[in-house]
Design a protein around this motif. Structure first.
Motif, short mmCIF file in Angstrom:
data_model
loop_
_atom_site.label_atom_id
_atom_site.label_comp_id
_atom_site.label_asym_id
_atom_site.label_seq_id
_atom_site.Cartn_x
_atom_site.Cartn_y
_atom_site.Cartn_z
N TYR B 308 0.86 -1.20 0.00
CA TYR B 308 0.00 0.00 0.00
C TYR B 308 0.89 1.23 0.00
N PRO B 309 0.45 2.27 -0.70
CA PRO B 309 1.27 3.49 -0.78
C PRO B 309 1.43 4.14 0.60
N GLY B 310 0.39 4.11 1.41
CA GLY B 310 0.49 4.67 2.76
C GLY B 310 -0.33 3.82 3.70
N ILE B 311 -0.09 3.97 5.00
CA ILE B 311 -0.80 3.15 5.98
C ILE B 311 -2.29 3.48 5.96
N ALA B 312 -2.61 4.71 5.56
CA ALA B 312 -4.02 5.11 5.48
C ALA B 312 -4.77 4.28 4.44
N ASP B 313 -4.02 3.74 3.49
CA ASP B 313 -4.65 2.98 2.42
C ASP B 313 -4.93 1.53 2.80
N VAL B 314 -4.42 1.11 3.94
CA VAL B 314 -4.64 -0.28 4.37
C VAL B 314 -6.12 -0.45 4.68
N PRO B 315 -6.77 -1.52 4.12
CA PRO B 315 -8.21 -1.68 4.31
C PRO B 315 -8.61 -1.94 5.77
N GLY B 316 -7.88 -2.80 6.49
CA GLY B 316 -8.33 -3.19 7.84
C GLY B 316 -7.66 -2.37 8.94
N VAL B 318 -4.97 -1.72 11.92
CA VAL B 318 -3.56 -2.05 12.10
C VAL B 318 -3.19 -1.82 13.57
N ASP B 319 -2.59 -2.84 14.21
CA ASP B 319 -2.19 -2.68 15.61
C ASP B 319 -0.79 -2.10 15.75
N LEU B 334 4.54 8.82 10.96
CA LEU B 334 3.99 8.53 12.29
C LEU B 334 2.63 9.23 12.47
N GLU B 335 2.55 10.44 11.95
CA GLU B 335 1.30 11.20 11.99
C GLU B 335 0.20 10.38 11.30
N GLU B 336 0.54 9.81 10.16
CA GLU B 336 -0.42 9.03 9.38
C GLU B 336 -0.81 7.76 10.13
N ALA B 337 0.21 7.12 10.74
CA ALA B 337 -0.07 5.89 11.50
C ALA B 337 -0.95 6.21 12.70
N GLY B 338 -0.68 7.35 13.31
CA GLY B 338 -1.49 7.75 14.46
C GLY B 338 -2.94 7.93 14.05
N ARG B 339 -3.13 8.58 12.91
CA ARG B 339 -4.50 8.79 12.45
C ARG B 339 -5.19 7.48 12.11
N ILE B 367 4.02 13.62 18.57
CA ILE B 367 3.06 13.08 17.60
C ILE B 367 2.43 11.80 18.15
N ALA B 368 3.29 10.92 18.70
CA ALA B 368 2.78 9.66 19.24
C ALA B 368 1.80 9.92 20.37
N ARG B 369 2.17 10.83 21.27
CA ARG B 369 1.33 11.10 22.42
C ARG B 369 -0.03 11.66 21.98
N LYS B 370 0.02 12.53 20.99
CA LYS B 370 -1.21 13.15 20.50
C LYS B 370 -2.21 12.09 20.05
N HIS B 371 -1.68 11.03 19.44
CA HIS B 371 -2.57 10.00 18.89
C HIS B 371 -2.74 8.80 19.83
#
Lengths: 711, 711
Positions: B308-316, B318-319, B334-339, B367-371
């Motif tokens: 996938y181009p970005g983690i946001a594109d993953v269908p399910g 993600v832990d 990391l921002e994207e993963a947090g979202r 960033i991590a703490r925010k998410h």
């Protein structure tokens, strides 16, 4: 230092005439005066008026102490009064002491009351001497008072000793700093203290019948030292020093034992499973090239060699007879071997002192002595001497030749030596079981190995020493040229010593061993595995030429642990000079850390290891390298190992020969890398930061003892 | 214990109002009074006549001390006079002190002269408190005087503390015996001393702005304790306690991280040699059965999995997101993963605080703490969790499942853990790199492993602790059920602490760590290899049920070394009761030795080992066995190993489950025998008598800390 031996002798003879083994305080003081040991002004009074008159002469305040050969524990008897500051108190004190003493022991014979100038300023120390069962006369030094009796902060040396050795004792206690003056206290007069130690050493050296001396307390100011209380105990039957052979006599026997032209096996057998069969096979299969004579009355030949009914029947000369027969047959066979003129009896059989058969052992010792035969054992696995391909044991041959000679008092430990040697490929010159040490002991072996060019390091497992002083002398000679490693078992089993003095109570067996072995320059191994690793590594390392150790590491985490290990092992992390620091920095990433450890960081290519290691080897101010490797894709283990081996060899060829040890952190490939490094003279271990540094520390301990690092 | 907090607050506020961080002696005394800490009778005089009058009230002799906020080192300033025994001396002393003080510092503001009853009888001790950078408020106790300052005989505990803990401190110094009264000295009042320690602990616990307390000296007699001198230093900006997540919050995150249903690899790559390729291959080859999502904008699939181009594109959902991209790309990813709602960010990339990029690290922490994302690392090799076949690292998969979880702060040490585990076949539940510990630290991991049924032992390499108290709390919970082993690196690098008090000067970093880790019940490993061996062996041994250790040995020589090792490791050699001694004797040759060690002698058949070992296992009074094996023809290594494994298994089946460790001395076959024994739960090592006993000692240290051996 002139000593009045006649005065001492007079005191001792008077005590002996009265059957006393404890000297009175005035007698102790007379002996101190004869040996120039300063004691407070004093006199013995036999009346209250006399006490007042003495106190008036020596000055107030004074201490009063009962003088009685029957009262040893004066304080308990109410026989001591301190701090009497005026003459009325002295008068009343005299009467009080006499009353207390006679109520404590109405039968006690009272010689009077000692009136002593009260000293109490300065540092309170204890100086003494005891008669150690292993080492004979030893002197002791420690700080006095409650804390040191609790913390046992005391140090020992063989007596007599030099002034320099005595001075060294002052620095050898944990609280040494106290004597230099802390928190505004004045420093002690070190010259006066060491002088007093030296004089006590001379006294017990001159008079073997003096069993224990206690100068406790001694008060040391900046201007001198005074022994405030003296206790001297005598032994009316002092143990004589053990008889010793001369170096030449020892070598004559040992040379024939280790380099025999012919070996007879008494009890040789063709039957598998018998000790006499194992020994025969090992001699043959081990490749021994001298004559082998199987001795067996029932077989004409054994393993293809002609057998003889008795050693007397052997046609040629025999240097060594290996005994592989039951204990009960040994005396007759040894007698015959003695008559044949063998130099060495290798006494494998058990069933002697170790099973309680002390008489049987004494019998064979006497037979051997009568014929001038040196006997190894009994109760041993035998001995190996690889330069001669000699395997006179019931174990299996050992074929990796090298420079280390190992000895063990226990057969089990001997087997551990063999297994460890084999699995690590350790280069060995000799493995020798000494067993019951009925005759040959470590001193004889050290004397041989010291002059044996095939041996460059000795490692010894021992449980006791027959002649501690003989060992120290032999070890000192060897240490000047080659390391001596000792594993002393029974460290923690403090001898239950019947203590007649404070010094005696402080002289736990192991502390005496520890101090005196260190004084002899021996490298003491804390455990079996340490002894084996030191033995394996020390002969492979060149001697360091100075104290500057540099750590170069690819993993900061290893660097911290390696630094810990350096401190633990008494190594000095070099303060890197600015120009060298700059030179290191040129090779490492900007976020790496120079200083010491030099942290080259994790992702570096082989060239970074190479450049920094070469720099450390080439710079004459650096004396030893500790390398921390971190397994990465960029520099895999074998790439690292081959590179380091090559760089070390190249620099060695240029004369830059320094100890290099390495700790390899990584996946299992690092094991092979360590083997490669070891085989190339770089001491390397996987999964440990402690072991490589401990081994380097052992090498340094030896180098310091050998005097290689002075100036 | 009622404390007058208001009175303390008043003093502190007055000092703060004047901008002072050092309290005067009278202020210190007022604080002591408020907390029930006894100080000598005293008063402050502002004239010579007043000094005389106070001295008359409190009784002679007295001590005079200058009171000035500007003079910290009173003695140096000539501001202390002791032992003034009559009122004229008090009058003259007052004037002399004022004169000395004003010549020492003419600018000093002088509040007066403290007149204090002179105390000096009994034991001189020091009680204090400091603010440790890792652990916060800690109390200290030691014996006062020159020797202890030199020997650093002092002990530390977290403050506040219980009366029992305070009492324990009295026994925790090397010279503890002194307080019990030796050489006729009276014993100290232990209750009064522990009470004073407890009160000091309460004081600094209640007032974080009290940085250091020094009660030095405290005089302790048999009837109480009095703090003769009080020094209190303030910190006007005390460090706030670190914020902590609740146990539930921690577990919520950790459970998703260790048992993820889906893992994304950010920077996944198909190209060999790239970290993102290694991580992908290890997840797949390791057998992880959850979803694996490679994230790479340029590849449609990687190693057969759709990318996938970005983690946001993953269908399910993600832990866990594993980061395998350069540091500069991390914040956006990391921002994207947090979202996306990941629970854990495994931050492999380096280039953060360890290279000086502190801001970059702070940025990703925020960033991590925010998410609400928990972040492991950065600068790590990743982590293993074998129960899930999860290998989220760039190393290679590890497949021997077992009960030990290992963590390391350094990547190099992590690689050593991996290599050692693999070569020894150690059963592992997890290996975790914590690296820079920007977020997840040992406390989080302990909280997870404590409740993780797949883990029964934790071993941690650490260089520092972010939150020492959090660690102690988590460790204490775990220790009650499972051992915690810690290798603390940097032992010998004493923190260069700017010491404002005696206590501060004594508080070397490692001594504080050592005492507090011990108090937490942690088993501290002295070195890397020890940590690894403890980790390997502890989970295989049952917990001992009592302190009685028995050594059974085939080689007397090993018995002596094993006894040494038992004493070194704080183990108790059982005093064998007569009936048991007789039972052992029935099985061994007459020249063998019962007692402890039980020496069965060298030439014995397997049955002798069997009978004696079975006896030791079956007798409920024996709690652990140490076996010394000697390689002989009669009982070869594998015969011994198979026999012992079988006997131990049989007795275990009968409920006689005890720790059994063995030292094997012999030729190389003993190595295979050790492997067999280890595989059967008998901890066995070749060529060492120290290691098996050290491991048993570690197990005992844990069992005692877990409260398993009380009564």
């Amino acid at each position: 230092m002139a000593h009045d031996q006649a005065a001492v002798r007079e005191v001792l003879e008077a005590a002996r005439a009265e059957g006393r083994t404890a000297l009175t305080a005035p007698e102790g003081r007379r002996i101190c005066q004869a040996y120039g040991i300063s004691t407070p002004g004093e006199g013995v009074a036999t009346s209250a008026e006399e006490a007042v008159s003495i106190a008036g002469e020596i000055g107030l305040p004074v201490v009063l102490k009962i003088v009685s050969p029957d009262i040893l524990h004066k304080t308990e008897a109410g026989g001591v009064l301190v701090g009497l500051a005026d003459l009325d108190a002295v008068r009343a004190g005299y009467d009080r002491i006499l009353a207390s003493a006679s109520s404590y022991d109405p039968e006690a014979s009272i010689d009077g009351v000692q009136v002593q100038a009260m000293v109490g300023a300065g540092h309170e120390v204890i100086i003494g001497a005891v008669t150690d069962p292993t080492f004979g006369k030893v002197v002791a030094f420690g700080l006095g008072g409650v804390l040191v009796e609790v913390l046992k902060d005391v140090t020992f040396r063989l007596a007599p000793l030099s002034g320099d050795d005595a001075l060294g004792m002052l620095d050898d206690i944990r609280a040494a700093e106290v004597l230099r003056g802390v928190r505004g206290a004045e420093a002690a007069d070190r010259g006066a203290l060491s002088n007093m130690i030296e004089r006590v050493g001379a006294l017990v050296g001159d008079f073997p019948e003096i069993a224990e001396v206690d100068l406790n307390p001694v008060f040391a100011t900046s201007e001198g030292a005074t022994a405030a209380d003296v206790r001297i105990l005598l032994d009316d039957d002092p143990v004589a020093a053990p008889a010793r052979l001369s170096r030449e006599e020892i070598l004559a026997g040992m040379n024939r034992i280790f380099k025999p032209r012919a070996v007879a096996v008494i009890g040789a057998s063709g039957e598998t499973g018998k000790i006499g069969n194992s020994v025969m096979r090992n001699l043959i299969n081990g490749g021994y090239r001298g004559h082998i004579y199987p001795i067996n009355p029932k077989a004409p030949e054994i393993l293809g060699l002609p057998a003889y009914p008795g050693i007397a029947d052997v046609p040629g000369e025999v240097d060594v007879a290996v005994f592989a027969i039951p204990a009960k047959f040994v005396p007759a066979a040894l007698e015959e071997a003695g008559r044949k003129g063998v130099a060495g009896a290798i006494m494998i059989p058990s069933g002697f002192a170790e099973t309680g058969n002390v008489e049987g052992q004494q019998e064979i010792v006497e037979i051997a002595r009568k014929h001038g035969v040196r006997m190894l054992g009994p109760n041993i696995y035998g001995y190996y001497y690889t330069p001669e391909n000699l395997c006179a044991t019931f174990c299996t041959p050992y074929d990796v030749k090298g420079g280390v000679a190992l000895t063990s008092q226990s057969g089990g430990i001997g087997m551990a030596i063999l297994g460890f040697s084999r699995t690590t490929g350790m280069g060995v010159s000799a493995i020798v079981g000494v067993g019951n040490k009925a005759d040959v002991d470590e001193d004889d072996l050290l004397t041989f190995f010291e002059q044996d060019d095939n041996t460059n390091c000795v490692a010894m497992h021992l449980e006791d020493l027959k002649d501690g002083r003989g060992f120290v002398e032999a070890a000192r000679r060897m240490v000047a040229r080659k390391p001596v490693i000792v594993l002393k078992a029974g460290r923690t089993a403090m001898g239950a010593r019947a203590a007649g003095s404070h010094t005696g109570a402080l002289a736990g067996d192991d502390k005496v061993y520890d101090d005196i072995l260190r004084q002899a320059g021996v490298v003491r191994a804390p455990g079996l595995n340490d002894m084996l690793e030191y033995a394996r590594a020390l002969p492979l390392m060149p001697a360091p030429k100075g104290e500057n150790v540099v750590i170069i590491t690819g993993a900061g985490g290893s660097g911290v642990l390696l630094s810990d290990a350096c401190v633990d092992n008494g190594l000095t992390l070099m303060e890197i000079p600015p120009d060298l620091d700059e030179a290191f920095r040129a090779y490492i990433p900007p976020f790496g850390a120079a200083g010491n450890p030099v942290d080259i960081t994790g992702g570096e290519p082989p060239s970074t290891y190479e450049n920094t290691i070469r720099l450390g080897l080439a710079d004459p101010r650096v004396h030893a390298l500790v390398i921390g490797y971190w397994h990465t894709i960029v520099t895999p283990p074998m790439v690292f190992a081959e590179l380091v081996a090559q760089v070390v060899a190249e620099e060695r060829a240029k004369g830059n020969d320094k100890p290099v040890v390495a700790s390899l952190a990584g996946d299992t490939e690092v094991e092979q890398a360590c083997d490669h490094l070891f085989a190339n003279g770089v001491i390397a271990y996987p999964y440990t930061t402690e072991k490589p540094v401990a081994v380097l520390g052992a090498k340094y301990r030896w180098a310091r003892a050998a005097g290689l690092l002075r100036g």
